[in-house]
Design a protein around this motif. Sequence first.
Motif, PDB file in Angstrom:
ATOM      1  N   THR A 135      11.890  20.619  -1.756  1.00 29.74           N
ATOM      2  CA  THR A 135      12.443  19.440  -2.511  1.00 29.74           C
ATOM      3  C   THR A 135      11.518  19.319  -3.657  1.00 29.74           C
ATOM      4  OG1 THR A 135      13.238  18.616  -0.364  1.00 29.74           O
ATOM      5  CG2 THR A 135      13.603  17.081  -2.465  1.00 29.74           C
ATOM      6  N   ARG A 136      10.294  19.319  -4.004  1.00 31.72           N
ATOM      7  CA  ARG A 136       9.663  18.946  -4.859  1.00 31.72           C
ATOM      8  C   ARG A 136      10.190  17.530  -5.519  1.00 31.72           C
ATOM      9  NH1 ARG A 136       6.733  21.941  -2.268  1.00 31.72           N
ATOM     10  NH2 ARG A 136       5.839  23.968  -3.194  1.00 31.72           N
ATOM     11  N   THR A 137       9.984  16.681  -4.422  1.00 35.15           N
ATOM     12  CA  THR A 137      10.512  15.335  -4.989  1.00 35.15           C
ATOM     13  C   THR A 137       9.685  14.658  -6.308  1.00 35.15           C
ATOM     14  OG1 THR A 137      11.012  14.739  -2.923  1.00 35.15           O
ATOM     15  CG2 THR A 137      10.674  13.022  -4.196  1.00 35.15           C
ATOM     16  N   TRP A 138       8.342  15.016  -6.463  1.00 37.23           N
ATOM     17  CA  TRP A 138       7.707  14.380  -7.485  1.00 37.23           C
ATOM     18  C   TRP A 138       6.894  15.257  -8.276  1.00 37.23           C
ATOM     19  CZ3 TRP A 138       8.657   9.453  -6.894  1.00 37.23           C
ATOM     20  CH2 TRP A 138       8.743   8.925  -5.679  1.00 37.23           C
ATOM     21  N   ASN A 139       7.296  16.540  -8.153  1.00 32.91           N
ATOM     22  CA  ASN A 139       6.458  17.571  -8.617  1.00 32.91           C
ATOM     23  C   ASN A 139       4.809  17.574  -8.738  1.00 32.91           C
ATOM     24  OD1 ASN A 139       8.660  19.309  -9.701  1.00 32.91           O
ATOM     25  ND2 ASN A 139       9.179  17.788 -11.207  1.00 32.91           N
ATOM     26  N   GLY A 140       4.683  17.023  -7.635  1.00 24.72           N
ATOM     27  CA  GLY A 140       2.920  16.734  -7.338  1.00 24.72           C
ATOM     28  C   GLY A 140       2.775  15.361  -6.832  1.00 24.72           C
ATOM     29  N   LEU A 141       1.923  14.594  -7.490  1.00 27.93           N
ATOM     30  CA  LEU A 141       1.636  13.182  -6.933  1.00 27.93           C
ATOM     31  C   LEU A 141       2.880  12.206  -7.493  1.00 27.93           C
ATOM     32  CD1 LEU A 141      -2.012  12.793  -7.536  1.00 27.93           C
ATOM     33  CD2 LEU A 141      -0.912  12.619  -5.191  1.00 27.93           C
ATOM     34  N   SER A 142       3.260  11.260  -6.642  1.00 28.20           N
ATOM     35  CA  SER A 142       4.078  10.149  -7.258  1.00 28.20           C
ATOM     36  C   SER A 142       3.187   9.112  -8.017  1.00 28.20           C
ATOM     37  CB  SER A 142       4.884   9.418  -6.139  1.00 28.20           C
ATOM     38  OG  SER A 142       3.773   8.629  -5.187  1.00 28.20           O
ATOM     39  N   PRO A 143       3.964   8.524  -8.751  1.00 26.21           N
ATOM     40  CA  PRO A 143       3.056   7.419  -9.446  1.00 26.21           C
ATOM     41  C   PRO A 143       2.249   6.585  -8.443  1.00 26.21           C
ATOM     42  CG  PRO A 143       5.165   7.490 -10.432  1.00 26.21           C
ATOM     43  CD  PRO A 143       5.182   8.302  -9.188  1.00 26.21           C
ATOM     44  N   PHE A 144       2.829   6.011  -7.352  1.00 25.40           N
ATOM     45  CA  PHE A 144       2.157   5.527  -6.379  1.00 25.40           C
ATOM     46  C   PHE A 144       1.117   6.099  -5.816  1.00 25.40           C
ATOM     47  CE2 PHE A 144       1.924   4.119  -1.669  1.00 25.40           C
ATOM     48  CZ  PHE A 144       1.502   3.058  -1.891  1.00 25.40           C
ATOM     49  N   GLY A 145       1.183   7.555  -5.559  1.00 28.98           N
ATOM     50  CA  GLY A 145       0.329   8.264  -4.989  1.00 28.98           C
ATOM     51  C   GLY A 145      -1.106   8.478  -5.984  1.00 28.98           C
ATOM     52  N   ARG A 146      -0.792   8.444  -7.027  1.00 26.35           N
ATOM     53  CA  ARG A 146      -2.140   8.353  -8.123  1.00 26.35           C
ATOM     54  C   ARG A 146      -2.645   7.141  -7.711  1.00 26.35           C
ATOM     55  NH1 ARG A 146      -2.266  11.824 -12.545  1.00 26.35           N
ATOM     56  NH2 ARG A 146      -0.264  13.108 -12.329  1.00 26.35           N
ATOM     57  N   GLU A 147      -1.975   6.118  -7.338  1.00 28.76           N
ATOM     58  CA  GLU A 147      -2.639   4.838  -7.281  1.00 28.76           C
ATOM     59  C   GLU A 147      -3.470   5.005  -5.869  1.00 28.76           C
ATOM     60  OE1 GLU A 147      -0.747   1.010  -7.824  1.00 28.76           O
ATOM     61  OE2 GLU A 147       0.841   2.164  -8.585  1.00 28.76           O
ATOM     62  N   VAL A 148      -2.776   5.622  -5.054  1.00 23.16           N
ATOM     63  CA  VAL A 148      -3.568   5.793  -3.465  1.00 23.16           C
ATOM     64  C   VAL A 148      -4.762   6.572  -3.692  1.00 23.16           C
ATOM     65  CG1 VAL A 148      -3.214   6.840  -1.232  1.00 23.16           C
ATOM     66  CG2 VAL A 148      -1.329   5.421  -2.422  1.00 23.16           C
ATOM     67  N   VAL A 149      -4.656   7.502  -4.251  1.00 19.97           N
ATOM     68  CA  VAL A 149      -5.966   8.489  -4.595  1.00 19.97           C
ATOM     69  C   VAL A 149      -7.020   7.697  -5.195  1.00 19.97           C
ATOM     70  CG1 VAL A 149      -6.992  10.169  -5.573  1.00 19.97           C
ATOM     71  CG2 VAL A 149      -4.745  10.763  -4.602  1.00 19.97           C
ATOM     72  N   ALA A 150      -6.873   6.933  -6.266  1.00 25.25           N
ATOM     73  CA  ALA A 150      -7.784   6.139  -6.813  1.00 25.25           C
ATOM     74  C   ALA A 150      -8.279   5.263  -5.609  1.00 25.25           C
ATOM     75  CB  ALA A 150      -7.070   5.449  -7.981  1.00 25.25           C
ATOM     76  N   GLU A 151      -7.472   4.541  -5.098  1.00 27.58           N
ATOM     77  CA  GLU A 151      -7.625   3.417  -3.908  1.00 27.58           C
ATOM     78  C   GLU A 151      -8.796   3.925  -2.890  1.00 27.58           C
ATOM     79  OE1 GLU A 151      -7.919  -0.589  -2.268  1.00 27.58           O
ATOM     80  OE2 GLU A 151      -7.898   0.389  -4.219  1.00 27.58           O
ATOM     81  N   MET A 152      -8.485   5.462  -2.602  1.00 28.00           N
ATOM     82  CA  MET A 152      -9.311   5.904  -1.610  1.00 28.00           C
ATOM     83  C   MET A 152     -10.480   6.094  -1.938  1.00 28.00           C
ATOM     84  SD  MET A 152      -6.431   8.726  -0.127  1.00 28.00           S
ATOM     85  CE  MET A 152      -7.327   9.756   0.966  1.00 28.00           C
ATOM     86  N   ASN A 153     -10.690   6.655  -3.312  1.00 32.18           N
ATOM     87  CA  ASN A 153     -12.067   6.693  -3.989  1.00 32.18           C
ATOM     88  C   ASN A 153     -12.711   5.487  -3.894  1.00 32.18           C
ATOM     89  OD1 ASN A 153     -11.191   8.897  -6.811  1.00 32.18           O
ATOM     90  ND2 ASN A 153     -11.538   9.489  -4.679  1.00 32.18           N
ATOM     91  N   ARG A 154     -11.991   4.173  -4.002  1.00 29.74           N
ATOM     92  CA  ARG A 154     -12.605   3.161  -4.230  1.00 29.74           C
ATOM     93  C   ARG A 154     -13.028   2.525  -2.960  1.00 29.74           C
ATOM     94  NH1 ARG A 154     -12.031  -2.554  -3.500  1.00 29.74           N
ATOM     95  NH2 ARG A 154     -10.061  -2.208  -2.421  1.00 29.74           N
ATOM     96  N   VAL A 155     -12.285   2.688  -1.671  1.00 27.28           N
ATOM     97  CA  VAL A 155     -12.785   2.390  -0.542  1.00 27.28           C
ATOM     98  C   VAL A 155     -13.501   3.299   0.094  1.00 27.28           C
ATOM     99  CG1 VAL A 155     -10.891   0.791  -0.519  1.00 27.28           C
ATOM    100  CG2 VAL A 155     -10.729   3.138   0.807  1.00 27.28           C
ATOM    101  N   GLY A 156     -14.010   4.646  -0.106  1.00 27.79           N
ATOM    102  CA  GLY A 156     -14.590   5.454   0.574  1.00 27.79           C
ATOM    103  C   GLY A 156     -13.917   6.302   1.719  1.00 27.79           C
ATOM    104  N   ILE A 157     -12.561   6.540   1.218  1.00 29.58           N
ATOM    105  CA  ILE A 157     -12.034   7.465   2.299  1.00 29.58           C
ATOM    106  C   ILE A 157     -11.916   8.775   1.599  1.00 29.58           C
ATOM    107  CG2 ILE A 157      -9.739   8.173   3.457  1.00 29.58           C
ATOM    108  CD1 ILE A 157      -9.175   5.031   3.696  1.00 29.58           C
TER     109      ILE A 157
END
Length: 412
Positions: free
Chosen positions: A194-216
Amino acid sequence: MSQKMLLTLCFSFIIITSSTLSGQSIDAALRAKAQQLAERYIITDGHVDLPYRLRIQNFRPTKEYLGIPISTKDGDFDYERSKKGGLDAPFMSIYIPASYQTEGGAKELADSLIDMVSAITVAHPDKFMLANSPADVRVAFEAGKIALPMGMENGAPIGDDLSNVAYFRKRGIDYITLTHSKDNLICDSSYDTTRTWNGLSPFGREVVAEMNRVGIMVDISHVSDSTFWQVMELSQAPCIASHSSARKFTPGFERNMNDDMIKALARKGGVIQINFGSTFLDGKVAAQRDSLRALLQDILAEKDLSFRDDAAEPIIEKFQQEHPALFADVNTVADHIDHVVALSGVDYVAFGSDFDGVGDSLPTGLKDVSMYPNLIMELLRRGYQEDEIAKICYSNVFRVWRQVALVAEFQQ
């Protein structure tokens, strides 16, 4: 027969026998050395699907019921086989099927599987211990226990609430595989066209940054190629592929990583943990299995049956007896390790078996968690040094795990 011919035959027999005995002695020495290293070094495995298997079996981890996960013939993992194989830190997969993305209940399922892993350690405190860091794993190892770190396979339980990232970190989640078999709110899946987002969604970009922040740790197994490259650009910490293999051996299979991706993951300090499933290891095996499955499906369709129907079971069993599937072998797994080492070096590869997650497709010589010494033996045979094997067994993963924690500390 002349005396000269007789002497020649005798000498030939001695040479052949000597060579055979020499080969047997070498194999015995390598096998003993492999077992020794499996016991000496911590062995991590990036992905073991025990929790979901136990959920399907309606498991209750009480002290009175010691069959699973202590000793069982079911599945690929239990305590006794793990100790035999030297497995010390299998990342328990908190697997969330894609159906929960549309039907709801993803967070609740994740919580229940996390509770199950915790309950196993409570019911068997002399055998298992939760782990949220390399230091925890080492404590468990020195106490003779199996450490149980956890990785969440599919970020669907995060939903659309960014605070759930920190929530799951507090619950003991050490990595999150961003998606599984379908595109979700975070990113696109390698299995979904389907390629809904052609990669990360805008929310997904926030998720990656938050994973970096909390250590996941950010796990890029299962994601689309576009998602992978965007994660490499965005993440401030090294990433992992918890259970992926090299696409070189499975052309066209996006679920595996191509050479450029393997090199990029390494440049960022990450690690690819090789999946043991035969279809991840050998494209010919995958094609043959797909062909057999299609043939079986046609046979069942003629009888108005599906794979899940009870009446299909004897037909499936007979078909499997008449059409034995091909398997990769332990050498093929070593080939994938060799390939990563040739591309990026020995610091960027590890084990990510997918035990209990790839069904009956496990390779010859690596059918369950008791068999890691077979793979170590093959690495020794290929000339890997002890310090290199230690890296593959655990220290590469420990390096990434620690670095992710350090990145999180700097952001607090």
